[in-house]
Design an enzyme around this catalytic site. Structure first.
Site, PDB file in Angstrom:
ATOM      1  N   ASP A   1       0.742  -1.213  -0.215  1.00 38.32           N
ATOM      2  CA  ASP A   1      -0.255   0.006   0.011  1.00 38.32           C
ATOM      3  C   ASP A   1       1.100   1.177   0.115  1.00 38.32           C
ATOM      4  O   ASP A   1       1.937   1.489   0.927  1.00 38.32           O
ATOM      5  CB  ASP A   1      -0.784   0.139   1.185  1.00 38.32           C
TER       6      ASP A   1
ATOM      7  N   LYS B   1      -8.142   0.662  -5.089  1.00 40.05           N
ATOM      8  CA  LYS B   1      -9.076   0.309  -4.388  1.00 40.05           C
ATOM      9  C   LYS B   1     -10.409   0.782  -4.826  1.00 40.05           C
ATOM     10  O   LYS B   1     -10.269   1.891  -5.170  1.00 40.05           O
ATOM     11  CB  LYS B   1      -9.167   0.313  -2.743  1.00 40.05           C
TER      12      LYS B   1
END
Length: 297
Positions: free
Chosen positions: A27, A84
């Site tokens: 991430d 996402k």
């Protein structure tokens, strides 16, 4: 009934995910973090506005990342780019597919868009990864078109307990499925609320029929190696790197740990001198519990 063993679109997306096995996806929220991930040997980056540890401390609506940020980061790296989208928000997915991201994550970490429906992922050429806490949930996401599964865990905590729980739950349910008499399988499928074709395929393979990554709370090389030894195909990690004392060294060490998860000597070497890991959170309250399998899907 969809044939999961003989469909060109499904095979293409699943085949792409197979190439990610043994890798680490990190991430990131800016170019600097993305470069750290690439230098460390990550196979891809998941681009967010904020990493999960920051999202846990905010009360606002968490949405998909600004496409401009994806463009800015993608220009600076050569590894896979993931992003996402909110659960059920098929328009966010359409926008990011148009941007040609490599993979989409329909994620419980973001604020849910549709309380009752996940995205029909079969309508997209871009592969999707989805989270799960148990076998039934995993197979339902696959039936909707997910090409990869990950544990939900407790993202942003540095606490691996929920990820391990989800890994063991899926593993144990698969073992139980494989132990059943053939006449008992259909009733088990009903209990899991899972399609019988995927139940039978899982029973045949003795594992999930798609690539399965660990995620949520992974903060050290030892955490990553533990997940791999429990049968995971790779790991997602974010806050555990960028809230540590030495992000570059931590990132490289986690990549090495995943590649050498069964070698204690290498695991020892990559664990030396990392500095302080992320502080973490032992109060696993699950901020995103309202998006859990028990409540929604």
């Amino acid at each position: 009934m969809r044939d999961y063993a003989d469909n060109d679109s499904i095979l293409l997306k699943h085949g792409w995910c197979e190439m990610l096995k043994g890798g680490v996806i990190m991430d990131v929220k800016n170019v600097e973090q993305a470069k750290i991930a690439e230098k460390a040997g990550a196979i891809g980056v998941m681009i967010l506005e904020n990493i999960p540890s920051e999202l846990r401390n905010t009360d606002g609506v968490a949405r998909s990342v600004d496409p401009l940020k994806i463009e800015e980061i993608r220009k600076c790296i050569s590894i896979n780019v993931l992003a996402k989208v909110r659960i059920g928000h098929f328009v966010e997915a359409q926008i990011l597919e148009e941007l040609k991201v490599d993979m989409l994550d329909e994620s419980e970490v973001l604020t849910m868009a549709d309380e009752y429906n996940h995205i029909n992922k079969h309508k997209f050429k871009t592969p999707f990864v989805c989270g799960c806490t148990n076998l039934g949930e995993a197979l339902r996401r696959i039936s909707e078109g997910a090409s990869m599964i990950r544990t939900k865990g407790e993202a942003g905590t540095g606490n691996i307990i929920e990820a391990i729980k989800h890994i063991r739950t899926v593993n144990n349910e698969i073992k139980y499925l494989c132990s059943l008499d053939e006449s008992e399988v259909y009733n088990f499928a009903k209990k899991l609320r899972a399609p019988i074709d995927l139940i039978l395929l899982t029973r045949k393979l003795k594992r999930l029929p798609v690539v399965n990554f660990a995620a949520g709370g992974i903060a050290t090389p030892a955490d990553a190696a533990m997940c791999m030894q429990l049968g995971m195909d790779g790991v997602f990690v974010g806050s555990g790197i960028f809230e540590s004392e030495n992000p570059q060294k931590m990132a490289s060490s986690i990549v090495m740990a995943v590649s050498n998860f069964n070698n204690p000597k290498i695991l020892l070497n990559v664990s030396l001198g990392l500095g302080k890991a992320m502080h973490g959170n032992t109060k696993v309250s699950n901020k995103w519990k309202n998006k859990s399998e028990e409540d929604n899907s």
